[in-house]
Design a protein around this motif. Structure first.
Motif, PDB file in Angstrom:
ATOM      1  N   GLU A  43       0.827  -1.206   0.000  1.00 23.55           N
ATOM      2  CA  GLU A  43       0.000   0.000   0.000  1.00 23.55           C
ATOM      3  C   GLU A  43       0.865   1.262   0.000  1.00 23.55           C
ATOM      4  O   GLU A  43       0.569   2.236  -0.695  1.00 23.55           O
ATOM      5  N   ILE A  44       1.936   1.239   0.765  1.00 19.86           N
ATOM      6  CA  ILE A  44       2.819   2.399   0.863  1.00 19.86           C
ATOM      7  C   ILE A  44       3.514   2.670  -0.473  1.00 19.86           C
ATOM      8  O   ILE A  44       3.470   3.788  -1.004  1.00 19.86           O
ATOM      9  N   ILE A  45       4.143   1.649  -1.037  1.00 22.19           N
ATOM     10  CA  ILE A  45       4.863   1.813  -2.304  1.00 22.19           C
ATOM     11  C   ILE A  45       3.893   2.196  -3.430  1.00 22.19           C
ATOM     12  O   ILE A  45       4.176   3.085  -4.233  1.00 22.19           O
ATOM     13  N   SER A  46       2.726   1.553  -3.461  1.00 22.14           N
ATOM     14  CA  SER A  46       1.737   1.851  -4.509  1.00 22.14           C
ATOM     15  C   SER A  46       1.236   3.286  -4.417  1.00 22.14           C
ATOM     16  O   SER A  46       0.987   3.929  -5.447  1.00 22.14           O
ATOM     17  N   SER A  47       1.090   3.816  -3.207  1.00 22.55           N
ATOM     18  CA  SER A  47       0.608   5.200  -3.071  1.00 22.55           C
ATOM     19  C   SER A  47       1.640   6.193  -3.614  1.00 22.55           C
ATOM     20  O   SER A  47       1.275   7.192  -4.228  1.00 22.55           O
ATOM     21  N   PHE A  48       2.914   5.915  -3.407  1.00 26.13           N
ATOM     22  CA  PHE A  48       3.953   6.775  -3.980  1.00 26.13           C
ATOM     23  C   PHE A  48       3.920   6.700  -5.506  1.00 26.13           C
ATOM     24  O   PHE A  48       3.993   7.723  -6.189  1.00 26.13           O
ATOM     25  N   ALA A  49       3.812   5.495  -6.041  1.00 27.07           N
ATOM     26  CA  ALA A  49       3.776   5.327  -7.496  1.00 27.07           C
ATOM     27  C   ALA A  49       2.542   5.999  -8.086  1.00 27.07           C
ATOM     28  O   ALA A  49       2.626   6.676  -9.119  1.00 27.07           O
ATOM     29  N   SER A  50       1.401   5.875  -7.421  1.00 32.88           N
ATOM     30  CA  SER A  50       0.160   6.498  -7.905  1.00 32.88           C
ATOM     31  C   SER A  50       0.239   8.018  -7.893  1.00 32.88           C
ATOM     32  O   SER A  50      -0.431   8.687  -8.675  1.00 32.88           O
ATOM     33  N   ALA A  51       1.047   8.575  -7.004  1.00 36.65           N
ATOM     34  CA  ALA A  51       1.205  10.027  -6.907  1.00 36.65           C
ATOM     35  C   ALA A  51       2.242  10.553  -7.896  1.00 36.65           C
ATOM     36  O   ALA A  51       2.567  11.735  -7.875  1.00 36.65           O
ATOM     37  N   GLY A  52       2.778   9.678  -8.736  1.00 33.82           N
ATOM     38  CA  GLY A  52       3.701  10.114  -9.776  1.00 33.82           C
ATOM     39  C   GLY A  52       5.170  10.074  -9.389  1.00 33.82           C
ATOM     40  O   GLY A  52       6.001  10.595 -10.118  1.00 33.82           O
ATOM     41  N   PHE A  53       5.481   9.470  -8.258  1.00 36.16           N
ATOM     42  CA  PHE A  53       6.886   9.370  -7.857  1.00 36.16           C
ATOM     43  C   PHE A  53       7.560   8.224  -8.597  1.00 36.16           C
ATOM     44  O   PHE A  53       6.943   7.209  -8.910  1.00 36.16           O
ATOM     45  N   ILE A  54       8.827   8.390  -8.862  1.00 33.26           N
ATOM     46  CA  ILE A  54       9.659   7.337  -9.435  1.00 33.26           C
ATOM     47  C   ILE A  54      10.444   6.736  -8.283  1.00 33.26           C
ATOM     48  O   ILE A  54      11.184   7.445  -7.592  1.00 33.26           O
ATOM     49  N   ILE A  55      10.238   5.459  -8.062  1.00 31.70           N
ATOM     50  CA  ILE A  55      10.907   4.786  -6.952  1.00 31.70           C
ATOM     51  C   ILE A  55      12.349   4.514  -7.366  1.00 31.70           C
ATOM     52  O   ILE A  55      12.614   3.777  -8.302  1.00 31.70           O
ATOM     53  N   ASP A  56      13.286   5.120  -6.653  1.00 27.17           N
ATOM     54  CA  ASP A  56      14.706   4.922  -6.940  1.00 27.17           C
ATOM     55  C   ASP A  56      15.286   3.764  -6.143  1.00 27.17           C
ATOM     56  O   ASP A  56      16.106   3.005  -6.650  1.00 27.17           O
ATOM     57  N   LYS A  57      14.845   3.649  -4.894  1.00 25.18           N
ATOM     58  CA  LYS A  57      15.446   2.635  -4.033  1.00 25.18           C
ATOM     59  C   LYS A  57      14.563   2.398  -2.807  1.00 25.18           C
ATOM     60  O   LYS A  57      13.933   3.313  -2.306  1.00 25.18           O
ATOM     61  N   LEU A  58      14.534   1.155  -2.348  1.00 26.78           N
ATOM     62  CA  LEU A  58      13.909   0.801  -1.076  1.00 26.78           C
ATOM     63  C   LEU A  58      14.955   0.037  -0.275  1.00 26.78           C
ATOM     64  O   LEU A  58      15.438  -1.003  -0.711  1.00 26.78           O
ATOM     65  N   VAL A  59      15.333   0.585   0.862  1.00 24.69           N
ATOM     66  CA  VAL A  59      16.363  -0.024   1.704  1.00 24.69           C
ATOM     67  C   VAL A  59      15.693  -0.608   2.944  1.00 24.69           C
ATOM     68  O   VAL A  59      14.929   0.086   3.623  1.00 24.69           O
ATOM     69  N   GLU A  60      15.950  -1.879   3.226  1.00 27.17           N
ATOM     70  CA  GLU A  60      15.433  -2.533   4.428  1.00 27.17           C
ATOM     71  C   GLU A  60      16.578  -2.749   5.403  1.00 27.17           C
ATOM     72  O   GLU A  60      17.659  -3.170   5.006  1.00 27.17           O
ATOM     73  N   ARG A  61      16.325  -2.468   6.659  1.00 26.39           N
ATOM     74  CA  ARG A  61      17.319  -2.671   7.712  1.00 26.39           C
ATOM     75  C   ARG A  61      16.697  -3.555   8.791  1.00 26.39           C
ATOM     76  O   ARG A  61      15.483  -3.547   8.975  1.00 26.39           O
ATOM     77  N   PRO A  62      17.508  -4.289   9.527  1.00 31.99           N
ATOM     78  CA  PRO A  62      16.966  -5.156  10.583  1.00 31.99           C
ATOM     79  C   PRO A  62      16.449  -4.351  11.774  1.00 31.99           C
ATOM     80  O   PRO A  62      16.744  -3.164  11.924  1.00 31.99           O
ATOM     81  N   ARG A  63      15.692  -5.030  12.607  1.00 29.85           N
ATOM     82  CA  ARG A  63      15.195  -4.417  13.840  1.00 29.85           C
ATOM     83  C   ARG A  63      16.365  -4.048  14.744  1.00 29.85           C
ATOM     84  O   ARG A  63      17.467  -4.566  14.594  1.00 29.85           O
ATOM     85  N   PHE A  64      16.095  -3.149  15.706  1.00 29.16           N
ATOM     86  CA  PHE A  64      17.129  -2.701  16.629  1.00 29.16           C
ATOM     87  C   PHE A  64      17.226  -3.577  17.875  1.00 29.16           C
ATOM     88  O   PHE A  64      18.136  -3.419  18.667  1.00 29.16           O
ATOM     89  N   ASP A  65      16.285  -4.501  18.051  1.00 29.55           N
ATOM     90  CA  ASP A  65      16.328  -5.367  19.236  1.00 29.55           C
ATOM     91  C   ASP A  65      16.996  -6.694  18.878  1.00 29.55           C
ATOM     92  O   ASP A  65      17.710  -6.787  17.888  1.00 29.55           O
ATOM     93  N   SER A  66      16.749  -7.710  19.656  1.00 30.65           N
ATOM     94  CA  SER A  66      17.406  -9.004  19.418  1.00 30.65           C
ATOM     95  C   SER A  66      16.799  -9.764  18.241  1.00 30.65           C
ATOM     96  O   SER A  66      17.342 -10.785  17.825  1.00 30.65           O
ATOM     97  N   ASN A  67      15.708  -9.298  17.685  1.00 31.18           N
ATOM     98  CA  ASN A  67      15.056  -9.975  16.554  1.00 31.18           C
ATOM     99  C   ASN A  67      15.548  -9.410  15.232  1.00 31.18           C
ATOM    100  O   ASN A  67      14.787  -8.875  14.433  1.00 31.18           O
ATOM    101  N   LYS A  68      16.815  -9.551  14.985  1.00 27.55           N
ATOM    102  CA  LYS A  68      17.433  -8.961  13.796  1.00 27.55           C
ATOM    103  C   LYS A  68      17.167  -9.765  12.521  1.00 27.55           C
ATOM    104  O   LYS A  68      17.629  -9.393  11.454  1.00 27.55           O
TER     105      LYS A  68
END
Length: 85
Positions: A43-68
């Motif tokens: 939903e988040i990515i689609s809303s950006f695309a629908s608003a005319g944005f060009i997606i350059d990059k999506l970076v995922e990082r692990p959680r900050f707790d022990s569930n990395k």
């Protein structure tokens, strides 16, 4: 870690104000409850695309707790062309 809830739930939920848990207990009682809507990544990515944005990059990082082993932080880099009229 035990996961609960439904990732695809789209109704409003009553919840705590962001970062409320980091305050003293007596201060937490002063915070009002708020309504939350959890959005899926699609939903988040689609809303950006629908608003005319060009997606350059999506970076995922692990959680900050022990569930990395699961994502905890996302950064979306997008641009929008400016059209002169």
């Amino acid at each position: 870690m035990e996961l609960t809830g439904n990732y695809f739930e789209n109704t409003l939920q009553i919840g705590e104000v962001a970062h409320e848990k980091y305050f003293q207990k007596n201060e937490q009682n002063e915070f009002p409850k708020c309504l939350l809507r959890y959005w899926t990544m699609g939903e988040i990515i689609s809303s950006f695309a629908s608003a005319g944005f060009i997606i350059d990059k999506l970076v995922e990082r692990p959680r900050f707790d022990s569930n990395k082993n699961i994502p905890g932080e996302f950064t979306l880099v997008a641009s929008k062309l400016k059209i002169e009229r």
